[in-house]
Design a protein around this motif. Structure first.
Motif, PDB file in Angstrom:
ATOM      1  N   GLU A 215       1.099  -1.563  -0.150  1.00 53.76           N
ATOM      2  CA  GLU A 215       0.168   0.041  -0.322  1.00 53.76           C
ATOM      3  C   GLU A 215       0.836   1.427  -0.072  1.00 53.76           C
ATOM      4  O   GLU A 215       2.217   1.477   0.587  1.00 53.76           O
ATOM      5  CB  GLU A 215      -0.787  -0.236   1.277  1.00 53.76           C
ATOM      6  CG  GLU A 215      -1.513   0.595   1.365  1.00 53.76           C
ATOM      7  CD  GLU A 215      -3.198   0.535   2.186  1.00 53.76           C
ATOM      8  OE1 GLU A 215      -4.472   1.669   2.611  1.00 53.76           O
ATOM      9  OE2 GLU A 215      -2.317   0.112   3.572  1.00 53.76           O
TER      10      GLU A 215
ATOM     11  N   GLU B  52      -3.481  -2.118  11.379  1.00 54.76           N
ATOM     12  CA  GLU B  52      -3.346  -2.988  10.069  1.00 54.76           C
ATOM     13  C   GLU B  52      -2.150  -3.357   9.347  1.00 54.76           C
ATOM     14  O   GLU B  52      -2.708  -4.275   8.165  1.00 54.76           O
ATOM     15  CB  GLU B  52      -4.097  -1.500   9.166  1.00 54.76           C
ATOM     16  CG  GLU B  52      -4.625  -1.557   8.094  1.00 54.76           C
ATOM     17  CD  GLU B  52      -5.620  -3.058   7.587  1.00 54.76           C
ATOM     18  OE1 GLU B  52      -5.850  -3.881   7.141  1.00 54.76           O
ATOM     19  OE2 GLU B  52      -6.245  -3.431   8.210  1.00 54.76           O
TER      20      GLU B  52
ATOM     21  N   CYS C 221      -9.591 -14.492   3.206  1.00 59.00           N
ATOM     22  CA  CYS C 221      -9.754 -13.369   4.611  1.00 59.00           C
ATOM     23  C   CYS C 221     -10.346 -12.111   3.813  1.00 59.00           C
ATOM     24  O   CYS C 221     -10.027 -11.711   2.621  1.00 59.00           O
ATOM     25  CB  CYS C 221      -8.241 -13.041   4.594  1.00 59.00           C
ATOM     26  SG  CYS C 221      -7.163 -14.569   5.262  1.00 59.00           S
ATOM     27  N   PRO C 222     -12.179 -12.800   4.233  1.00 57.73           N
ATOM     28  CA  PRO C 222     -12.497 -11.498   4.107  1.00 57.73           C
ATOM     29  C   PRO C 222     -12.143  -9.939   5.053  1.00 57.73           C
ATOM     30  O   PRO C 222     -10.957 -10.091   5.332  1.00 57.73           O
ATOM     31  CB  PRO C 222     -13.975 -11.481   4.954  1.00 57.73           C
ATOM     32  CG  PRO C 222     -13.401 -13.074   5.749  1.00 57.73           C
ATOM     33  CD  PRO C 222     -12.585 -13.397   5.264  1.00 57.73           C
ATOM     34  N   ALA C 223     -13.160  -9.355   3.726  1.00 57.37           N
ATOM     35  CA  ALA C 223     -12.854  -7.209   5.090  1.00 57.37           C
ATOM     36  C   ALA C 223     -12.229  -8.072   6.713  1.00 57.37           C
ATOM     37  O   ALA C 223     -13.378  -8.898   7.429  1.00 57.37           O
ATOM     38  CB  ALA C 223     -13.806  -6.742   4.599  1.00 57.37           C
ATOM     39  N   LYS C 224     -11.735  -7.293   6.709  1.00 59.39           N
ATOM     40  CA  LYS C 224     -12.025  -7.219   8.580  1.00 59.39           C
ATOM     41  C   LYS C 224     -11.105  -8.172   9.418  1.00 59.39           C
ATOM     42  O   LYS C 224     -11.383  -8.600  10.700  1.00 59.39           O
ATOM     43  CB  LYS C 224     -13.249  -6.349   9.047  1.00 59.39           C
ATOM     44  CG  LYS C 224     -13.085  -5.041   8.711  1.00 59.39           C
ATOM     45  CD  LYS C 224     -14.261  -4.589   9.389  1.00 59.39           C
ATOM     46  CE  LYS C 224     -14.952  -3.030   9.275  1.00 59.39           C
ATOM     47  NZ  LYS C 224     -15.788  -2.730   9.773  1.00 59.39           N
ATOM     48  N   TRP C 225     -11.145  -9.428   7.889  1.00 59.44           N
ATOM     49  CA  TRP C 225     -10.476 -10.368   9.271  1.00 59.44           C
ATOM     50  C   TRP C 225      -9.294 -10.448   9.755  1.00 59.44           C
ATOM     51  O   TRP C 225      -8.654  -9.792  10.181  1.00 59.44           O
ATOM     52  CB  TRP C 225     -10.250 -11.903   7.849  1.00 59.44           C
ATOM     53  CG  TRP C 225      -9.282 -12.572   8.012  1.00 59.44           C
ATOM     54  CD1 TRP C 225     -10.262 -13.998   8.599  1.00 59.44           C
ATOM     55  CD2 TRP C 225      -7.803 -13.120   8.704  1.00 59.44           C
ATOM     56  NE1 TRP C 225      -9.625 -14.982   9.048  1.00 59.44           N
ATOM     57  CE2 TRP C 225      -8.374 -14.633   9.076  1.00 59.44           C
ATOM     58  CE3 TRP C 225      -7.466 -12.937   8.572  1.00 59.44           C
ATOM     59  CZ2 TRP C 225      -7.520 -15.194   9.733  1.00 59.44           C
ATOM     60  CZ3 TRP C 225      -5.147 -13.298   9.068  1.00 59.44           C
ATOM     61  CH2 TRP C 225      -5.403 -14.990   9.501  1.00 59.44           C
TER      62      TRP C 225
ATOM     63  N   LYS D 243      -2.543  -7.653   7.987  1.00 60.34           N
ATOM     64  CA  LYS D 243      -2.638  -7.611   6.258  1.00 60.34           C
ATOM     65  C   LYS D 243      -1.434  -9.086   6.648  1.00 60.34           C
ATOM     66  O   LYS D 243      -1.363  -9.854   5.972  1.00 60.34           O
ATOM     67  CB  LYS D 243      -1.978  -6.786   5.433  1.00 60.34           C
ATOM     68  CG  LYS D 243      -3.502  -5.832   5.686  1.00 60.34           C
ATOM     69  CD  LYS D 243      -2.419  -5.064   4.930  1.00 60.34           C
ATOM     70  CE  LYS D 243      -3.973  -3.471   4.544  1.00 60.34           C
ATOM     71  NZ  LYS D 243      -3.574  -2.094   4.020  1.00 60.34           N
TER      72      LYS D 243
END
Length: 186
Positions: A135, A147, A165-169, A151
């Motif tokens: 990022e 964060e 892994c979905p969002a906020k996993w 990741k």
């Protein structure tokens, strides 16, 4: 063009860590996960808050089998001087890589040529030296180490389990097994 899946180019750089000048290479980074965090410059405003945040979570990164590396276009001597004079940077125990020629910043595509500084880029690299996540931010936007840690944990989970892994996993939370049965059901 994406850097995902790209091997870290060959490099050799000087750095500062725990009172010593050190050498870091692409080969010395292999065999473990790496979080490489570029920032514009020592003795600035947002940078010490980010490096302190990383220092506060350094043990958590190490528990994940990950070494943290911070990188700026300053020299190893400037890193030492900053470490010696800043209360926030005194907390840093991870390697601080010197990139005064900008070679490493260019390889990771974060170099601001007209300024001789790096953008705020965060990269997660697997044990084979392959970029798995990254990022890049404008230099006025600070990052959050938790964060980056999340990741890293997700990249490790995907690699080890073949699930996604979905969002906020977060570790221990439900992951997804890619299959035709999930199409249109989420």
């Amino acid at each position: 063009m994406s850097l995902i899946g790209k091997k870290v180019e060959e490099f050799k750089a000087k750095g500062y860590q725990n009172g010593d000048f050190i050498e870091i290479t692409n080969e010395s980074m292999k065999g473990k996960w790496a979080a490489v965090v570029f920032y514009p410059a020592d003795f600035t405003f947002v940078c010490p808050t980010e490096l302190e945040d990383l220092a506060n979570l350094y043990e958590e990164f190490k528990k994940e089998g990950c070494e943290v590396y911070s990188v700026s276009t300053d020299t190893e001597f400037v890193h030492k001087a900053w470490h010696d004079t800043s209360e926030r940077i005194k907390k840093v125990q991870y390697p601080m890589i010197a990139d005064p020629t900008g070679k490493l910043s260019r390889a990771f595509e974060v170099m601001i040529e007209e300024e001789g500084l790096a953008l705020r880029g965060s990269f997660i690299i697997d044990p084979e030296g392959v970029i798995q996540a990254y990022e890049v931010h404008a230099n006025g936007i600070g990052r959050e180490a938790s964060e980056l840690l999340r990741k890293l944990q997700a990249a490790k989970f995907v690699r080890e389990h073949g699930e996604v892994c979905p969002a906020k996993w977060k570790p221990g939370k439900e992951s997804l097994k890619p299959s035709i049965d999930l199409v249109g059901k989420l």
